[in-house]
Write an enzyme that holds these catalytic residues in place. Structure first.
Site, mmCIF file in Angstrom:
data_model
loop_
_atom_site.group_PDB
_atom_site.id
_atom_site.type_symbol
_atom_site.label_atom_id
_atom_site.label_comp_id
_atom_site.label_asym_id
_atom_site.label_seq_id
_atom_site.Cartn_x
_atom_site.Cartn_y
_atom_site.Cartn_z
ATOM 1 N N ASP A 180 0.467 -0.839 -0.091
ATOM 2 C CA ASP A 180 -0.094 -0.299 0.099
ATOM 3 C C ASP A 180 1.084 0.927 -0.086
ATOM 4 O O ASP A 180 2.256 1.478 0.164
ATOM 5 C CB ASP A 180 -1.164 -0.112 1.225
ATOM 6 C CG ASP A 180 -1.974 1.115 1.400
ATOM 7 O OD1 ASP A 180 -2.594 1.799 0.663
ATOM 8 O OD2 ASP A 180 -1.193 1.934 2.842
ATOM 9 N N ASP A 199 -2.204 -0.925 6.161
ATOM 10 C CA ASP A 199 -1.836 -0.450 7.236
ATOM 11 C C ASP A 199 -2.795 -0.116 8.025
ATOM 12 O O ASP A 199 -3.119 0.344 9.155
ATOM 13 C CB ASP A 199 -1.227 1.512 7.687
ATOM 14 C CG ASP A 199 -1.922 2.226 6.633
ATOM 15 O OD1 ASP A 199 -1.955 2.104 5.308
ATOM 16 O OD2 ASP A 199 -1.963 2.909 6.703
ATOM 17 N N ASN A 241 -7.333 14.145 12.186
ATOM 18 C CA ASN A 241 -8.671 13.177 11.718
ATOM 19 C C ASN A 241 -8.532 12.731 10.330
ATOM 20 O O ASN A 241 -9.448 11.315 9.918
ATOM 21 C CB ASN A 241 -9.437 13.666 11.236
ATOM 22 C CG ASN A 241 -9.973 14.873 13.016
ATOM 23 O OD1 ASN A 241 -9.465 14.765 13.780
ATOM 24 N ND2 ASN A 241 -11.277 15.613 12.832
#
Length: 216
Positions: A8, A169, A40
């Site tokens: 990724d 992840d 965020n």
């Protein structure tokens, strides 16, 4: 011995939160909505720019997504203007890639970034030719966890599912690897935590990039 590693991109090879937050917050600002903290975006990002904007709009006061249709075109344009904004590789990633290449392991990237953005980001940060294949999202390659991107890479590299590791992840990455039938490695230095990777049934979880060669 594994012959290939598919990575990724965002949150695995590169720290890209600021580059994702910038165009999204510019879009929010355009509509008079409050900008969201960069942190965020650990949870906004990971499933493509459309979902990132939808999540940010929700938290900024537009849960119905009234501004989405107009905003997504702005967001994409602002991202294309500066896809490398504050992008950098995570510590020890460059060393990891060098070690893997020394072992003859083929390297590839499978990202939910649009393909036309993923390629220049990877090749600018790591150099052309480091990765044997780079696959981003296109009209013919749906977003992960759809396994199409991974399967295309395997075909291009000429390796089987058993000869490959998929490294990411997020839970989306773990689902992608499972859907493609390859061994999944979750990394804890990215956007999400170990608990999410465990819930995603990662085959292995590592805390340091240089643990990866031992899994080959």
């Amino acid at each position: 011995m594994k012959k290939a590693c598919i990575f990724d991109l965002d949150g695995t090879l590169t720290q890209t939160l600021a580059s994702i937050a910038r165009p999204t917050n510019l879009t929010l600002r355009h509509f008079g909505l409050p900008e969201m903290p960069v942190e965020n975006f650990r949870y906004y990002a990971g499933d493509g720019i459309d979902n990132t904007l939808r999540r940010a709009l929700r938290d900024a006061g537009d849960p119905e997504g009234r501004f989405f249709a107009e905003g997504i075109e702005m967001c994409r344009r602002w991202y294309r203007e500066d896809p490398l904004f504050e992008v950098r590789p995570y510590p020890r990633i460059t060393e990891l890639l060098s070690r893997l290449r020394e072992k003859g392991v083929l390297l590839a990237v499978c990202s939910n970034k649009p393909h036309e953005n993923a390629v220049p980001v990877v090749e600018t940060i790591f150099g052309p030719g480091v990765f044997a294949a780079i696959q981003g999202q296109t009209e013919r390659v749906p977003m992960k966890p759809d396994p199409t991107g991974v399967l295309r890479i395997l075909e291009a590299l000429g390796v089987s599912r058993d000869e490959c590791l998929y490294v990411g992840d997020t839970n989306t990455d773990m689902q992608t690897g499972k859907n493609a039938g390859v061994f999944t490695v979750g990394v804890t230095w990215g956007f999400r935590d170990r608990q999410e990777l465990e819930a995603g049934n990662a085959d292995r979880i590592i805390d340091d990039p240089l643990e990866l060669p031992d899994l080959l």
